[in-house]
Design an enzyme around this catalytic site. Structure first.
Site, PDB file in Angstrom:
ATOM      1  N   GLU A  61      42.622 101.072  35.896  1.00 17.80           N
ATOM      2  CA  GLU A  61      41.270 101.450  35.494  1.00 17.80           C
ATOM      3  C   GLU A  61      41.222 102.099  34.121  1.00 17.80           C
ATOM      4  O   GLU A  61      40.302 101.848  33.330  1.00 17.80           O
ATOM      5  CB  GLU A  61      40.663 102.386  36.545  1.00 17.80           C
ATOM      6  CG  GLU A  61      40.253 101.707  37.832  1.00 17.80           C
ATOM      7  CD  GLU A  61      41.415 101.420  38.766  1.00 17.80           C
ATOM      8  OE1 GLU A  61      41.236 100.667  39.748  1.00 17.80           O
ATOM      9  OE2 GLU A  61      42.536 101.951  38.509  1.00 17.80           O
ATOM     10  N   HIS A 130      37.167 104.918  49.392  1.00 16.87           N
ATOM     11  CA  HIS A 130      36.269 103.773  49.291  1.00 16.87           C
ATOM     12  C   HIS A 130      34.811 104.137  49.577  1.00 16.87           C
ATOM     13  O   HIS A 130      33.965 103.251  49.640  1.00 16.87           O
ATOM     14  CB  HIS A 130      36.706 102.659  50.252  1.00 16.87           C
ATOM     15  CG  HIS A 130      37.984 101.987  49.862  1.00 16.87           C
ATOM     16  ND1 HIS A 130      39.189 102.638  49.864  1.00 16.87           N
ATOM     17  CD2 HIS A 130      38.251 100.714  49.459  1.00 16.87           C
ATOM     18  CE1 HIS A 130      40.146 101.801  49.487  1.00 16.87           C
ATOM     19  NE2 HIS A 130      39.596 100.627  49.233  1.00 16.87           N
TER      20      HIS A 130
END
Length: 325
Positions: A61, A130
Site C-alpha cells: 500500500e 476488514h
C-alpha cells in the site's frame, strides 16, 4: 435518463466515465485488473482500457500511494484502491506526510489530483482488519478532502467529481451497501462534492450521519414517525470539509441534534460535529448534542459485530433521551 443499479455498479460506471473523459486518469490497486477487485468495483475496466491504465499493483500500500503521488505530480490523475480499510495503515505515512501537504509545501504551485478509494465500515461478517472506520484520522489531516457516498446515485457522481478534483480525495465507500440498488440519473447535474443532503425533512430533531449509517438513520426516523415524532435526517456526504451551513440551518430549526457513526466514540467525527453545533447553535439548542457510535474498542469478531454497531434501537433511544429534555 435514469437507471437502477447497485452502488458497486454505479462506482464502476463512474470510473468508466472518468477513464473515457480523460486519458490521464489511471487506476491502480491490488487485484483490480484481471479480477476486477475483491468487490468487483473495477470489473472489465482493464479489459476495456488496458493494463497500462488499470494497473494490478504489488501488495504494498505504501508503494501504491507513493508511486501514484509521483504520477499526480507528473500530470496524471491516479485513482488508487486500498483493498480493505484495515490495510490503509502502511500507506498512512505517505498520505499524511506527503499527499496531504504537497499543495501547501509548494505554496500552491503544485496540485495533487489523487483519489484514494477505501471500502470502509462493518456488517459484512469479515475477519480482523476488514471492518474498520478510519475516517477521523483523515478528517483530522489538513489538505485532504474526505467524502463518503451512501447511495448508488451519489457513488456514480461523487467518484467522478473526486477524480476531477485537484486536491487529494479520500473516498470512503460503505462496503455493506455495495449491493443495494437505487436509481441513478446519468444526466441530471449532481450536488457539489462538499454539500450535505437533507434525506428526510423533520421538525423535532436532526440525525446527522454519513455512509453506511444513512439507511439505518432513515429507518429509525420512519419508525419514530409512527409515534408522532418528526425526525430530520442529513447525509453529510462530505466529512472534510463539512457543510456547516446545512447542519446549522437544520439544528436551528429542530433544536436537537444526534450524530450517528460506526467509528469509535472518543475523538470521532461526531465530537467535532457536536462542538461546531454547540458553538453555532447554542441559543437554539433544546437538549445536549448526543452521539450514537461504535464503542471505544477494537472492532469485534464478526459474530458479535451486531452488538457493536449502532442500530435502530440505539438511535431511537437517543431520540427519546433528546426529546425528554
Amino acid at each position: 435518463m435514469s437507471e437502477t443499479m447497485t452502488m458497486a455498479k454505479a462506482l464502476n460506471a463512474g470510473l468508466r466515465r472518468a477513464l473515457e473523459a480523460d486519458p490521464k486518469v489511471l487506476l491502480a490497486g491490488e487485484d483490480i485488473g484481471k479480477l476486477g477487485g475483491v468487490f468487483r468495483i473495477t470489473e472489465h475496466l482493464q479489459r476495456d482500457f488496458g493494463a497500462d491504465r488499470v494497473i494490478d499493483s504489488p501488495l504494498a500500500e505504501s508503494g501504491i500511494v507513493g508511486t501514484s503521488l509521483g504520477l499526480a505530480l507528473r500530470g496524471y490523475r491516479p485513482v488508487v484502491e486500498i483493498q480493505f480499510d484495515g490495510f490503509v495503515w502502511p500507506a498512512f505515512d505517505q498520505i499524511t506526510s506527503q499527499v496531504s501537504r504537497m499543495r501547501f509545501r509548494s505554496m500552491g504551485r503544485l496540485s495533487m489530483p489523487m483519489v484514494i478509494r477505501i471500502p470502509f465500515g462493518g456488517a459484512i461478517g469479515a475477519i480482523e482488519h476488514h471492518s474498520e472506520s478510519p475516517e477521523a484520522y483523515f478528517t483530522h489531516t489538513p489538505g485532504l478532502v474526505v467524502v463518503s457516498p451512501s447511495t448508488p446515485l451519489d457513488a456514480y457522481w461523487m467518484i467522478q467529481q473526486a477524480v476531477a478534483s485537484d486536491d487529494p480525495v479520500v473516498f470512503l465507500e460503505p462496503k455493506r451497501r455495495y449491493h443495494e440498488k437505487g436509481a441513478v440519473d446519468l444526466t441530471e447535474p449532481p450536488l457539489p462534492l462538499d454539500a450535505a443532503r437533507v434525506v428526510l425533512q423533520g421538525s423535532d430533531a436532526t440525525l446527522l450521519t454519513y455512509g453506511p449509517m444513512v439507511k439505518t438513520c432513515v429507518e429509525a426516523a420512519l419508525a419514530a414517525s409512527g409515534e408522532g415524532r418528526s425526525i430530520e435526517v442529513i447525509d453529510l456526504r462530505s466529512l472534510s470539509p463539512l457543510d456547516e451551513a446545512t447542519i446549522v440551518a437544520s439544528v436551528e430549526r429542530t433544536g436537537r441534534a444526534i450524530v450517528v457513526h460506526e467509528a469509535a466514540r472518543s475523538g470521532g467525527l461526531g465530537a467535532e460535529i457536536a462542538a461546531r453545533i454547540q458553538e453555532s447553535c447554542f441559543y437554539a439548542l433544546e437538549a445536549p448534542v448526543l452521539r450514537v457510535t461504535g464503542y471505544d474498542m477494537p472492532y469485534p469478531p464478526s459474530r458479535v459485530e451486531a452488538q457493536y454497531l449502532p442500530d435502530l434501537d440505539r438511535i431511537l433511544d437517543a431520540v427519546d433521551r433528546s426529546l425528554a429534555h
